[in-house]
Write a protein that holds these residues in place. Structure first.
Motif, PDB file in Angstrom:
ATOM      1  N   TYR A 106       0.869  -1.172   0.000  1.00  0.00           N
ATOM      2  CA  TYR A 106       0.000   0.000   0.000  1.00  0.00           C
ATOM      3  C   TYR A 106       0.916   1.235   0.000  1.00  0.00           C
ATOM      4  CZ  TYR A 106      -4.514  -2.178   1.243  1.00  0.00           C
ATOM      5  OH  TYR A 106      -5.688  -2.881   1.233  1.00  0.00           O
ATOM      6  N   PRO A 107       0.754   2.160  -0.928  1.00  0.00           N
ATOM      7  CA  PRO A 107       1.657   3.319  -0.972  1.00  0.00           C
ATOM      8  C   PRO A 107       1.778   4.065   0.349  1.00  0.00           C
ATOM      9  CG  PRO A 107       0.407   3.198  -3.004  1.00  0.00           C
ATOM     10  CD  PRO A 107      -0.152   2.130  -2.096  1.00  0.00           C
ATOM     11  N   ALA A 152       5.539   4.092   2.248  1.00  0.00           N
ATOM     12  CA  ALA A 152       6.320   5.301   2.535  1.00  0.00           C
ATOM     13  C   ALA A 152       7.020   5.180   3.881  1.00  0.00           C
ATOM     14  CB  ALA A 152       5.400   6.525   2.514  1.00  0.00           C
ATOM     15  N   GLY A 153       6.306   4.730   4.897  1.00  0.00           N
ATOM     16  CA  GLY A 153       6.909   4.582   6.218  1.00  0.00           C
ATOM     17  C   GLY A 153       7.903   3.444   6.274  1.00  0.00           C
ATOM     18  N   LEU A 159       5.136   5.745  -4.338  1.00  0.00           N
ATOM     19  CA  LEU A 159       4.901   4.932  -5.527  1.00  0.00           C
ATOM     20  C   LEU A 159       6.248   4.475  -6.072  1.00  0.00           C
ATOM     21  CD1 LEU A 159       2.079   6.986  -7.289  1.00  0.00           C
ATOM     22  CD2 LEU A 159       1.841   4.791  -6.123  1.00  0.00           C
ATOM     23  N   ASN A 160       6.487   3.180  -6.040  1.00  0.00           N
ATOM     24  CA  ASN A 160       7.736   2.614  -6.540  1.00  0.00           C
ATOM     25  C   ASN A 160       7.785   2.768  -8.060  1.00  0.00           C
ATOM     26  OD1 ASN A 160       9.827   0.855  -7.393  1.00  0.00           O
ATOM     27  ND2 ASN A 160       9.545  -0.416  -5.582  1.00  0.00           N
ATOM     28  N   PRO A 161       8.834   3.412  -8.601  1.00  0.00           N
ATOM     29  CA  PRO A 161       8.907   3.612 -10.054  1.00  0.00           C
ATOM     30  C   PRO A 161       8.900   2.317 -10.851  1.00  0.00           C
ATOM     31  CG  PRO A 161      11.000   4.187  -8.978  1.00  0.00           C
ATOM     32  CD  PRO A 161       9.996   4.023  -7.909  1.00  0.00           C
TER      33      PRO A 161
END
Length: 355
Positions: A127-128, A132-133, A268-270
């Motif tokens: 989950y974005p 992030a955390g 968001l992972n590229p």
């Protein structure tokens, strides 16, 4: 490059997530069939969802899918997975991989001794808003994390997040103590929309302390109503020597020893750029003070796991290591046991995948 083809075994709520992903990304995925038990349900889903359905496992097999998604009821996942493994297909299982330790050991043996290709779609760490955390933890901004308080997801999902958030790189012995409580809560939301009739329902709430042999500790606290309620929230707190992650806020000290407070936006992972929709990008472009796990994030997280199935099938690089998914499910059984023992210590045992 041809789209990855797959079939779905199961016709419940979760199976339709995989079907919708195939419809949303036709250049990446192709759904051959969704296998239903009855003609009535197959016909209804074909019409309502506009997807290919069937009641024939032979028809599914003859369509020669690249892999099989097993999204049946929790108690049947392991046995159905075995059926399709024996037919020679790689499988991607809905969570959990199994409900008993015996089932988990059996799946590991299928992989280790028979070379079965088994993956489990444990998506919460993707989950974005949570990624992030987790990314901040992995970057060492808190230094080594030592404690997590998790009130975000249940059972095996919670176990996966706990180990990710504590940056655990190996399996450790655990001591668990817990209890389960019952409280009355007014219902406000459901899978099918808001509830406004004032219904009150008794809800279980599980609280478990998990102590790891390294000294790290997790405080698991969850009630199922937190998934769909306008009056119940979800929370996470991860602590390390140099800071903490609290819901969507990151606090830590930099190399100059000065404190920093960051408002985190979803990551968001590229690698998965092709899976980003406008709705998802809008959600992830702004900071939200509430730890919101929208359905669009869930669909994206599952889609990334399906995306990674291509590399897994070609190279063997796992989407989410089977050993980790088995450990998630094993921790789930221990959390349940501890909750039922009301404070009595429950000790983990060495499992085959620990070696």
């Amino acid at each position: 490059m041809n789209p990855l083809s797959f079939i779905i075994i199961g016709s419940g709520f979760r199976s339709l997530f995989f079907a919708r992903i195939a419809k949303r990304y036709p250049e990446l995925f192709h759904l051959n069939y969704l296998l239903c038990r009855t003609e009535e349900k197959a016909n209804r889903l074909a019409q309502e969802e506009e997807i290919p359905t069937t009641t024939s496992w032979e028809q599914c097999r003859e369509s020669a899918p690249d892999f099989v998604v097993v999204a049946v009821s929790r108690g049947s996942i392991c046995s159905v997975a075995k059926e399709w493994i024996e037919r020679g297909f790689p499988v991607l299982l809905e969570t959990p991989a199994g409900e008993t330790v015996e089932e988990l050991k059996e799946l590991w043996e299928l992989k280790e001794k028979c070379g079965a290709k088994i993956q489990v779609a444990e998506q919460y760490h993707r989950y974005p808003v949570l990624a992030a955390g987790i990314r901040a933890v992995e970057q060492g901004r808190l230094k080594e994390p030592y404690a997590v308080t998790l009130s975000v997801a249940h059972d095996y999902h919670g176990a996966s997040l706990i180990r990710k958030m504590l940056h655990m790189t190996r399996f450790e012995k655990m001591t668990l103590r817990g209890s389960c409580y019952q409280f009355f809560v007014t219902e406000t939301d459901s899978r099918y929309g808001p509830i406004t009739d004032g219904s009150v329902k008794e809800q279980n709430r599980t609280h478990t302390t998990i102590e790891f042999e390294s000294g790290k500790v997790a405080f698991y606290d969850f009630s199922g109503i937190q998934y769909r309620s306008f009056i119940r929230s979800r929370h996470v707190n991860v602590r390390g020597r140099d800071g903490e992650w609290n819901d969507t806020i990151l606090r830590y000290v930099k190399e100059d020893h000065l404190p920093v407070v960051e408002e985190m936006t979803p990551y968001l992972n590229p690698r998965y750029k092709e899976l980003e929709t406008e709705e998802l990008k809008q959600i992830c472009s702004r900071w939200n003070p509430v730890l919101a796990l929208e359905a669009v994030q869930d669909e994206y997280a599952i889609a990334t796991m399906m995306f990674d199935m291509r590399e897994y099938l070609e190279t063997g690089r796992e989407v989410y290591p089977l050993a980790d998914s088995l450990e998630d499910a094993y921790m789930f059984t221990l959390i349940q046991e501890a909750a039922g023992r009301h404070g009595e210590a429950v000790l983990s045992e060495e499992m085959p995948w620990h070696k």
